[in-house]
Write an enzyme that holds these catalytic residues in place. Structure first.
Site, PDB file in Angstrom:
ATOM      1  N   SER A  93       0.416   1.837   7.433  1.00 35.44           N
ATOM      2  CA  SER A  93       1.317   1.833   8.588  1.00 35.44           C
ATOM      3  C   SER A  93       2.302   2.980   8.591  1.00 35.44           C
ATOM      4  CB  SER A  93       2.131   0.543   8.612  1.00 35.44           C
ATOM      5  OG  SER A  93       1.300  -0.551   8.436  1.00 35.44           O
ATOM      6  N   THR A 195       5.800  -0.592   8.040  1.00 40.81           N
ATOM      7  CA  THR A 195       6.674   0.383   8.683  1.00 40.81           C
ATOM      8  C   THR A 195       8.020   0.323   7.983  1.00 40.81           C
ATOM      9  OG1 THR A 195       5.653   0.305  10.851  1.00 40.81           O
ATOM     10  CG2 THR A 195       7.987   0.838  10.799  1.00 40.81           C
ATOM     11  N   THR A 213       6.848   5.560  10.749  1.00 42.88           N
ATOM     12  CA  THR A 213       5.714   4.670  11.039  1.00 42.88           C
ATOM     13  C   THR A 213       4.523   5.438  11.598  1.00 42.88           C
ATOM     14  OG1 THR A 213       5.115   2.623  12.196  1.00 42.88           O
ATOM     15  CG2 THR A 213       6.385   4.213  13.448  1.00 42.88           C
ATOM     16  N   ARG A 223       0.811   6.655  22.853  1.00 46.98           N
ATOM     17  CA  ARG A 223       1.747   5.517  22.783  1.00 46.98           C
ATOM     18  C   ARG A 223       2.814   5.783  21.719  1.00 46.98           C
ATOM     19  NH1 ARG A 223       3.797   1.877  18.689  1.00 46.98           N
ATOM     20  NH2 ARG A 223       4.396  -0.035  19.731  1.00 46.98           N
ATOM     21  N   VAL A 224       4.053   5.537  22.077  1.00 44.71           N
ATOM     22  CA  VAL A 224       5.157   5.639  21.123  1.00 44.71           C
ATOM     23  C   VAL A 224       5.898   4.309  21.143  1.00 44.71           C
ATOM     24  CG1 VAL A 224       7.346   6.813  20.603  1.00 44.71           C
ATOM     25  CG2 VAL A 224       5.383   8.136  21.430  1.00 44.71           C
ATOM     26  N   GLY A 225       6.242   3.811  19.984  1.00 46.14           N
ATOM     27  CA  GLY A 225       6.958   2.532  19.909  1.00 46.14           C
ATOM     28  C   GLY A 225       8.451   2.723  19.732  1.00 46.14           C
ATOM     29  N   ASP A 226       9.084   1.719  19.162  1.00 49.41           N
ATOM     30  CA  ASP A 226      10.537   1.718  19.006  1.00 49.41           C
ATOM     31  C   ASP A 226      11.026   2.575  17.841  1.00 49.41           C
ATOM     32  OD1 ASP A 226       9.170  -0.170  17.282  1.00 49.41           O
ATOM     33  OD2 ASP A 226      11.158  -0.749  16.570  1.00 49.41           O
ATOM     34  N   THR A 246      11.281  -3.647  12.805  1.00 52.19           N
ATOM     35  CA  THR A 246       9.841  -3.478  12.617  1.00 52.19           C
ATOM     36  C   THR A 246       9.154  -4.545  13.466  1.00 52.19           C
ATOM     37  OG1 THR A 246       8.030  -3.397  11.011  1.00 52.19           O
ATOM     38  CG2 THR A 246       9.821  -4.921  10.528  1.00 52.19           C
ATOM     39  N   GLY A 247       7.879  -4.303  13.744  1.00 51.21           N
ATOM     40  CA  GLY A 247       7.154  -5.254  14.589  1.00 51.21           C
ATOM     41  C   GLY A 247       6.760  -4.616  15.903  1.00 51.21           C
ATOM     42  N   GLY A 249       6.877  -2.803  18.837  1.00 51.62           N
ATOM     43  CA  GLY A 249       7.907  -1.899  19.333  1.00 51.62           C
ATOM     44  C   GLY A 249       8.250  -2.072  20.793  1.00 51.62           C
TER      45      GLY A 249
HETATM   46  N1  ASP Z   1       7.624  -0.940  15.308  1.00 56.54           N
HETATM   47  C1  ASP Z   1       6.409  -0.177  15.102  1.00 56.54           C
HETATM   48  C2  ASP Z   1       5.885   0.273  16.432  1.00 56.54           C
HETATM   49  O1  ASP Z   1       5.909  -0.484  17.378  1.00 56.54           O
HETATM   50  C3  ASP Z   1       5.325  -0.916  14.400  1.00 56.54           C
HETATM   51  C4  ASP Z   1       5.731  -1.795  13.256  1.00 56.54           C
HETATM   52  O2  ASP Z   1       6.863  -1.807  12.828  1.00 56.54           O
HETATM   53  O3  ASP Z   1       4.890  -2.535  12.769  1.00 56.54           O
HETATM   54  O4  ASP Z   1       5.413   1.374  16.515  1.00 56.54           O
END
Ligand code: ASP
Length: 336
Positions: A93, A195, A213, A223-226, A246-247, A249
């Site tokens: 990750s 992450t 991450t 795609r971009v997350g948080d 984490t999780g 995003g």
């Molecule tokens: N937060 C991260 C994202 O959405 C992924 C993760 O933390 O598992 O890119």
């Protein structure tokens, strides 16, 4: 650069316990699971140095703690801690070995914030392993705060980073298996994800944070997350505290979770209460769709009180304080 001490040599000289008593010499005992409590502990004396990081991350936290023990700053500590995860090819990750997007490309996101409130980030970067250091370069050496894709890679090469293939055989195999069905849905492994969001307080009491991450496995290209986005995946206010996520995003982005937690701490909530309220903003949305995804937060305030909370079970975080590096099972919302 600070010398990284071996675990067995990492001797605590003297530290102030949560009761304000000076403790004697002890050896860092590694990573013990503390199932009893993840509530923040109110202390009279600020706890420092301190490191807290998402998931079961003893090596990453130890690297950061060693930087602090050698007189390094919180900023240097979180950068070095995150680099450990980025270099670990087995972690799928973060950094090298991260699972690719649905087209088979590994793209990385990272951000960093220092005690002055400066921020630097890179998103959707290919072939550069240590994106946390690249984010720091963006923060310190450019007039900008966020570089994306090809531009970020071009900057990396200009300042001496090396391009390398980040797709390991194991991650390629996992992607090829996924391609057979190519079911596209956000996948968050509730049980084990790595992450890295890391927060540290140095001996001066300054706070910094970092987050790195490879994002969601098999995400859409682009795609971009948080994680690299200020206020969502990470926020630091040196007067108040810091938080990281984490999780999934998308859900963190929609609720600007890390900024929310810092603002709640500013209003007097403990880090634990603030993390719980930020999870509440997600799970209390109509539809109860939280059953399909995980989000977790950790936070620290200026006093060195800590908190962590997730939607589902199986989130944990490591804390280094008072000479001990401990993995803590997070409390969680969905108890069935
Ligand atoms: N937060 C991260 C994202 O959405 C992924 C993760 O933390 O598992 O890119």
């Amino acid at each position: 650069m600070h010398k990284i001490m071996k675990r067995r040599n990492f001797i605590k000289k003297a530290s102030v316990t949560s009761l304000g008593i000076v403790a004697g010499t002890s050896v860092l005992s590694g990573c013990d699971v503390n199932e009893e409590s993840n509530k923040s502990v109110v202390t009279g004396t600020p706890v420092r140095p301190l490191v807290i990081a998402t998931w079961n991350t003893p090596d990453e936290v130890e690297a950061a703690a060693n930087v602090l023990a050698n007189g390094g700053t919180a900023l240097e500590a979180v950068e070095q801690g995150c680099r450990v995860a980025e270099a670990n090819e087995k972690g799928q990750s973060v950094g090298k070995g991260g699972l690719p997007d649905r087209d088979g490309n590994v793209t990385l996101d990272a951000c960093i914030m220092n005690e002055k409130g400066d921020y630097g980030a890179v998103v959707a970067v290919k072939e550069i392993k240590h994106v946390i250091s690249l984010a720091r370069k963006v923060m310190e050496d450019t007039p900008h705060v966020l570089l994306a894709g090809e531009g970020a890679k071009q900057f990396a090469l200009e300042v001496g980073f090396k391009a390398e293939n980040l797709l390991t055989e194991a991650s390629k195999k996992a992607w090829e298996k996924w391609k057979i069905k190519s079911e596209y849905k956000p996948i968050i492994n509730i049980e084990n994800h790595d992450t890295i969001g890391m927060l540290a307080i140095d001996k001066e009491g300054n706070i910094s944070g970092a987050c790195t991450t490879s994002g969601l496995a098999y995400k859409m290209a682009g795609r971009v997350g948080d994680s690299p986005i200020i206020g969502s995946g990470l926020f630091v206010d040196n007067e108040i505290g810091a938080a990281t996520a984490t999780g999934l995003g998308e859900e963190v982005l929609k609720t600007v979770g890390s900024f929310l937690i810092v603002e709640l701490m500013r209003q007097g909530k403990s880090p634990q209460e603030a993390c719980e309220e930020a999870i509440g903003r997600i799970v209390n949305k109509p539809g109860k769709n939280y059953e399909d995804f995980q989000v977790a937060y950790i936070a620290v305030n200026k006093q060195g009180e800590t908190g962590g909370y997730s939607i589902h079970e199986h989130f944990s975080y490591n804390i280094f304080k008072d000479g001990a590096n401990t993995n803590i099972k997070s409390d969680f919302y969905n108890k069935g």
